[in-house]
Design a protein around this motif. Sequence first.
Motif, PDB file in Angstrom:
ATOM      1  N   ARG A 115       0.811  -1.210   0.000  1.00 16.44           N
ATOM      2  CA  ARG A 115       0.000   0.000   0.000  1.00 16.44           C
ATOM      3  C   ARG A 115       0.851   1.270   0.000  1.00 16.44           C
ATOM      4  NH1 ARG A 115      -4.255  -2.819   4.189  1.00 16.44           N
ATOM      5  NH2 ARG A 115      -4.927  -4.355   2.667  1.00 16.44           N
ATOM      6  N   SER A 116       2.156   1.094  -0.144  1.00 19.84           N
ATOM      7  CA  SER A 116       3.048   2.250  -0.070  1.00 19.84           C
ATOM      8  C   SER A 116       3.726   2.502  -1.412  1.00 19.84           C
ATOM      9  CB  SER A 116       4.117   2.013   1.003  1.00 19.84           C
ATOM     10  OG  SER A 116       3.514   1.670   2.232  1.00 19.84           O
ATOM     11  N   ASP A 117       4.453   3.598  -1.467  1.00 21.33           N
ATOM     12  CA  ASP A 117       5.203   3.966  -2.670  1.00 21.33           C
ATOM     13  C   ASP A 117       6.259   2.892  -2.958  1.00 21.33           C
ATOM     14  OD1 ASP A 117       6.785   5.121  -4.566  1.00 21.33           O
ATOM     15  OD2 ASP A 117       6.960   7.067  -3.560  1.00 21.33           O
ATOM     16  N   PRO A 118       6.276   2.318  -4.180  1.00 18.95           N
ATOM     17  CA  PRO A 118       7.265   1.265  -4.466  1.00 18.95           C
ATOM     18  C   PRO A 118       8.703   1.770  -4.479  1.00 18.95           C
ATOM     19  CG  PRO A 118       6.027   1.833  -6.441  1.00 18.95           C
ATOM     20  CD  PRO A 118       5.364   2.550  -5.310  1.00 18.95           C
ATOM     21  N   ALA A 119       8.867   3.112  -4.512  1.00 17.83           N
ATOM     22  CA  ALA A 119      10.222   3.657  -4.427  1.00 17.83           C
ATOM     23  C   ALA A 119      10.472   4.239  -3.032  1.00 17.83           C
ATOM     24  CB  ALA A 119      10.418   4.738  -5.488  1.00 17.83           C
ATOM     25  N   GLY A 120       9.529   4.054  -2.141  1.00 21.28           N
ATOM     26  CA  GLY A 120       9.652   4.609  -0.791  1.00 21.28           C
ATOM     27  C   GLY A 120      10.334   3.641   0.166  1.00 21.28           C
ATOM     28  N   PRO A 121      10.544   4.092   1.409  1.00 23.60           N
ATOM     29  CA  PRO A 121      11.284   3.248   2.362  1.00 23.60           C
ATOM     30  C   PRO A 121      10.580   1.929   2.700  1.00 23.60           C
ATOM     31  CG  PRO A 121      10.385   5.204   3.442  1.00 23.60           C
ATOM     32  CD  PRO A 121      10.185   5.390   1.977  1.00 23.60           C
ATOM     33  N   MET A 124      -8.914  -6.538 -12.488  1.00 22.73           N
ATOM     34  CA  MET A 124      -7.838  -6.240 -13.440  1.00 22.73           C
ATOM     35  C   MET A 124      -7.544  -4.743 -13.441  1.00 22.73           C
ATOM     36  SD  MET A 124      -7.840  -6.987 -17.505  1.00 22.73           S
ATOM     37  CE  MET A 124      -7.690  -8.730 -17.661  1.00 22.73           C
ATOM     38  N   ALA A 125      -8.605  -3.952 -13.423  1.00 23.38           N
ATOM     39  CA  ALA A 125      -8.428  -2.500 -13.398  1.00 23.38           C
ATOM     40  C   ALA A 125      -7.744  -2.073 -12.100  1.00 23.38           C
ATOM     41  CB  ALA A 125      -9.786  -1.811 -13.523  1.00 23.38           C
ATOM     42  N   ARG A 126      -8.097  -2.754 -11.019  1.00 21.89           N
ATOM     43  CA  ARG A 126      -7.535  -2.395  -9.723  1.00 21.89           C
ATOM     44  C   ARG A 126      -6.008  -2.562  -9.713  1.00 21.89           C
ATOM     45  NH1 ARG A 126      -9.405  -5.236  -4.049  1.00 21.89           N
ATOM     46  NH2 ARG A 126      -8.532  -3.619  -2.716  1.00 21.89           N
ATOM     47  N   TRP A 127      -5.527  -3.678 -10.261  1.00 24.58           N
ATOM     48  CA  TRP A 127      -4.093  -3.978 -10.155  1.00 24.58           C
ATOM     49  C   TRP A 127      -3.263  -3.332 -11.260  1.00 24.58           C
ATOM     50  CZ3 TRP A 127      -5.086  -5.426  -5.655  1.00 24.58           C
ATOM     51  CH2 TRP A 127      -5.963  -6.463  -5.325  1.00 24.58           C
ATOM     52  N   PHE A 128      -3.887  -3.010 -12.433  1.00 21.10           N
ATOM     53  CA  PHE A 128      -3.052  -2.635 -13.582  1.00 21.10           C
ATOM     54  C   PHE A 128      -3.331  -1.256 -14.184  1.00 21.10           C
ATOM     55  CE2 PHE A 128      -3.199  -7.347 -13.641  1.00 21.10           C
ATOM     56  CZ  PHE A 128      -1.861  -7.584 -13.437  1.00 21.10           C
ATOM     57  N   TRP A 129      -4.415  -0.629 -13.848  1.00 18.05           N
ATOM     58  CA  TRP A 129      -4.752   0.667 -14.433  1.00 18.05           C
ATOM     59  C   TRP A 129      -3.775   1.723 -13.907  1.00 18.05           C
ATOM     60  CZ3 TRP A 129     -10.053   3.505 -13.366  1.00 18.05           C
ATOM     61  CH2 TRP A 129     -10.211   4.539 -14.300  1.00 18.05           C
ATOM     62  N   SER A 130      -3.294   2.576 -14.804  1.00 17.25           N
ATOM     63  CA  SER A 130      -2.293   3.567 -14.358  1.00 17.25           C
ATOM     64  C   SER A 130      -2.918   4.620 -13.443  1.00 17.25           C
ATOM     65  CB  SER A 130      -1.611   4.227 -15.554  1.00 17.25           C
ATOM     66  OG  SER A 130      -2.544   5.018 -16.255  1.00 17.25           O
ATOM     67  N   ALA A 131      -4.254   4.717 -13.451  1.00 18.21           N
ATOM     68  CA  ALA A 131      -4.906   5.646 -12.519  1.00 18.21           C
ATOM     69  C   ALA A 131      -4.858   5.117 -11.080  1.00 18.21           C
ATOM     70  CB  ALA A 131      -6.360   5.859 -12.939  1.00 18.21           C
ATOM     71  N   ASN A 132      -4.452   3.864 -10.945  1.00 20.95           N
ATOM     72  CA  ASN A 132      -4.440   3.244  -9.614  1.00 20.95           C
ATOM     73  C   ASN A 132      -3.031   3.044  -9.075  1.00 20.95           C
ATOM     74  OD1 ASN A 132      -7.147   3.072  -9.235  1.00 20.95           O
ATOM     75  ND2 ASN A 132      -7.355   0.994 -10.043  1.00 20.95           N
ATOM     76  N   PHE A 133      -2.090   3.891  -9.463  1.00 19.97           N
ATOM     77  CA  PHE A 133      -0.721   3.754  -8.955  1.00 19.97           C
ATOM     78  C   PHE A 133      -0.689   3.821  -7.427  1.00 19.97           C
ATOM     79  CE2 PHE A 133       2.132   5.384 -12.709  1.00 19.97           C
ATOM     80  CZ  PHE A 133       1.807   4.237 -13.415  1.00 19.97           C
ATOM     81  N   ALA A 134       0.173   2.982  -6.835  1.00 24.43           N
ATOM     82  CA  ALA A 134       0.446   3.086  -5.400  1.00 24.43           C
ATOM     83  C   ALA A 134       1.438   4.233  -5.186  1.00 24.43           C
ATOM     84  CB  ALA A 134       1.040   1.783  -4.893  1.00 24.43           C
ATOM     85  N   PRO A 135       1.379   4.941  -4.081  1.00 28.90           N
ATOM     86  CA  PRO A 135       0.409   4.788  -2.986  1.00 28.90           C
ATOM     87  C   PRO A 135      -0.921   5.444  -3.371  1.00 28.90           C
ATOM     88  CG  PRO A 135       1.912   6.606  -2.519  1.00 28.90           C
ATOM     89  CD  PRO A 135       2.373   5.995  -3.804  1.00 28.90           C
ATOM     90  N   GLY A 136      -1.960   4.963  -2.724  1.00 27.67           N
ATOM     91  CA  GLY A 136      -3.291   5.491  -3.015  1.00 27.67           C
ATOM     92  C   GLY A 136      -4.048   4.613  -3.979  1.00 27.67           C
ATOM     93  N   GLY A 137      -3.396   3.598  -4.519  1.00 20.28           N
ATOM     94  CA  GLY A 137      -4.054   2.654  -5.408  1.00 20.28           C
ATOM     95  C   GLY A 137      -3.365   1.309  -5.309  1.00 20.28           C
TER      96      GLY A 137
END
Lengths: 540, 313
Positions: A421-427, A447-460
Amino acid sequence: MEIKRGLRSLLTTAAAVAVLMVLGPDREANAEGTLRIAITAADVPTTTGMPNNGFEGFRFLGYPAFEALVHWDLSSADRPSEIVPGLAESWTQDKADPTKWVFNLRKGVKFHDGTDFNADAVIWNLERFYDVGSAQFEAQGSAMTRARNPNLESWRKIDDYTVEISTDEPLSYFPYLVAYVLYASPTQFEKVGGTWEAFAKAPAGTGPFKVVEFKPHVSATLEKFEDYWNEEKVAKLDKMIVYPMPEETTRLAALRSGQVDWIEMPPPDAIPSLEDAGYEIVTHTYPHIWPWEFNFKKEDSPFRDRRVRVAANYCIDRDGVVQLLNGTAEPATGFFHKSNPLYGNPNESYKYDPDKARQLLKEAGYSPDNPVKAKILISTAGSGQRTPLPMNEFLQQTLSECGFDLEFEVVDFGTLLVALRSDPAGPQALGVDAMNMSLVTSDISQMARWFWSANFAPGGSNWGNWRNDEFDQVLREVQMATDPEIIRKKTARLHEILVDDAPWLWVVHDLSPRAISRKVKGFVPAQAWFQDFTQIEIEE
Amino acid sequence: MWFFILRRILYAVPVLLGVSIIVFTLVQLSPGDVVDILIPPEAPEEVADALRKQYGLNEPVYIQYFIWLGHLLQGDLGTSIFSGQPVGGELASALLNTLKLAVPAAILGMTSGIILGSLAAFHNGTWLDRLFSAAAITGVSLPHYWVGIVLVVAFAVIWNVLPGQGMGPDGFPATWEQIRHLILPVFTMSLIPMGVVSRLVRATVLEVIGRDFVTTLHAKGLLNRRVLMHVSKNAAPAVLALMGLQFGYLLGGSVLVETVFNWPGSGNLMVLAVFRRDVPVLSATIVVLAAIFVVINIVVDILQALIDPRLRR
C-alpha cells in the motif's frame, strides 16, 4: 524398598493412563446437521456485515449471513462464477446517462430480526459506508467497501423497492462492484444501542444463515434462517461453526481428531495421508493468482526491461512449483486461468524454456558473468500466500539457471501489506525490484484495480506503477461500453496485453485445497472465492 | 514488615511506567501505521483520517501516550483497532483462558518438580537420583511446542481419546468436557516448571544438607522428618523466587503452546496484536501482564521475608 516405591508409582501412572484410554474416543458434541469449519484466519472475521480478513472473511461471515444487491452464482463447479440477481431482482444502466444505474429490489426479503429489506435499508447502508457524517458511519467497513467500490458517488430512493445509484464516471462493470456492498438491518443496529461494536454481538442480515453467537478469537456460530427469501436455498444444515486456526498443523490435528469436519488449506505434504485416511480433498480452479509483482518505479530495477520480465516468465518451472504443492495449484501463464474465455490469444505462450530465457537476457545485455541482480520482497506466511518460503526458494533456484542472481527480503505478512500500500520507491518497499503477494483475479474490475495507471500506489493497488498506454486506452473503452460482446472482446485484448508485456511473473493459480470429512455431503466447489453452504448436509 | 511491603509496592510503579513507555516506543519503530494495514490503499483519505481520529492516531506519539495513560489510570484500556471491541473485555477473557492453563500447569509442574528434586537430593547418587534428574533435564530441554504436537498426534489423532485443540464448551462450573480439553496443554506447559524447579530444588537441598547445622541436627538425634522440615525451610526462599518467576512466565502465556492447542489466551492475543500493530491491545496486554508479574514477585518477596526474617532488613 526404594525399588518397590518406584514400581508402585509407575503402576499408578499406568493405571491413570489406562483410565484415560477407556474414556473412549473424543466425542465433542456434534449436533445433527452442524458443520464445523477451521479457517486459516488468525481471528474470527468481524460480524458487522463487512467482514475483515479479506475474502476468507467474506466467504464465511460475509455472504452466508449478509447479502448484496448482486450475488455470485455459486451453483456450478464447471465454470467461473458470474454475477446474478441478489437482493435486486434486476438492474439497468441509463442509456442517456450511463453513470446512472437503477436497481429493482426484491420484495418479501426479511432481515434476521424480522424487519423488511427495502429502499430505505439500501439508503441507510450506503450512508453507513459512504457518508462520513451519518450516525451509522463505520470507518473500518467504509474503508473496505469504498476501496472495492471506489466509483459509487450518489444514491436516490425512487420508491420503496427501487433505488438509483450513480457512479463518478461510466463503468460497464459496476454491477460486479455492487456485489461487495453488503446490507445490515438498520432496525437491529438501533435496537442494540446504535454502535457497530454492539451490533457485532447480535447482527442481522438477510442471508441464509444468521449469526447467533460471536466469541472473539474463538468461534462464530451461524444458524439456519428459516425465513430466507429464496426457498431453494434455505440451508439444509442446522448450524455452521467457524473456528479461526491459523496454524496448519493445528487445523490438520483438529480434522484428524474429529473436532472439525472441514479445514481450509491443509498442509500440502499431509494431503496423501489425509486421502489414505478417507478424507476428501477438494480442489477447484478459482480466481486467485500467486505472482511476483514487478517494480517499475525503482529506477535501476532490471524488470523495467520487458525482455527481462519475459525471460523470467520463460525460465520458471511452474510444474515444479505445482509438484511442490502436491498438485494443489495450477500453472499460471497470465492473469486469468488459461481455460477462461477472456484469456485471449497472446503472442507469448509461457512454458519452461531456459534457452529462450537465456537468449532474451543476452539480448538485454546480461550474461553469466553479468547476471540480472534483483531483490524480491517475500513474506514468511499470510493469507493466500501458501508456503512462500519453499516456493520462492524453488523459483530462485530455477531462475538462477538462466542468469538471475536473486536475493530475498523476508518480512512478516503485515509488513508486506504495508509495502503493497506504499510507494514502491519509498522506504516501506525496502529497495526491492519485485514483491510476492497473491491476489484476486475474479473479473475485469480486479484487473483495473491492479493494472490501471490511474491506480498507482500509494493510493491505489497498482503497486509496481506499471503503465501501458494501449492497456489504459482499451480499459477506458471497456468502461464506457454497454454491449456485452464488445466488453468481452476488449477484456480479452486487455488480457493479451498483460500476458505479452508481463508486468507480473505469472507463477501459479491456487486450487484452494480443503480437506473435508466424508460425512459432509452436497458441497459443490464453485469456481469463486466464495462458496454456497446452503446445500450441504451432514450424514451421520 | 508493613514498611517492607509498602516499599516493594512503590518500587513497582516506575517499573510499570517504564514498561509502558518501552512498549509504546517499540510499536512506533515499526514501518507504516496501523491504518496502512487495516484498510486497502484505495480507501479515501477522509476515511483513513476518520479512523486515525477515532483512535487518536492523528496526535503526536507522546500525546497519544499520555491520553492512553490517563485512560488506563481510570480503568479504560481502550478499543481494539481491528475488532472494534473493548480491550478490557478481550484481555480479561484471554487472561482468564490463560489462567485456566497456567494455574493447573503451575501446580502440576511445581509440585512434581519439588517432589522429584527433593527425592533426587535425598537419594543423591542412587538410580533414583539419576532417573529423576534425567526427567528434569528432559522437561527443560524438550521444546514444549514439539511435545505438544507429539501429544496431539498421539492422543488426539492416533488414539483419539483427548481433544487436541480449543477449550471446549463454555460454562461454569467446569464440565468433564472442559477438563478433557485441559489435559494435553496443561501437561505440556507443566514440563518446563517441573524441570526447572526440580533441578533447583535438588541443588539447593543438597547444598543445605551439606551444612553443619544438619549434621548437628542428626547428631542431636532428631527424626528424619524433623530434619527434612529444617532443610525445607532453608531451601524455600530460593525455590519460591524461582516459582514466582515461572508462574509469571506461565501467565504471560506460552505463545507456542497456545498456538499448537489453538488456545485463545493472553499469549495468542499479544502475538496477534504485534502482527496487526493493534497498539491498544498490545500496550494493555503487556502492561497488565507486567503488573501481574510484579505482583507475583511482591507476593514471593513477602513470603520469603516471612520465612526468612533476615530478608526484611
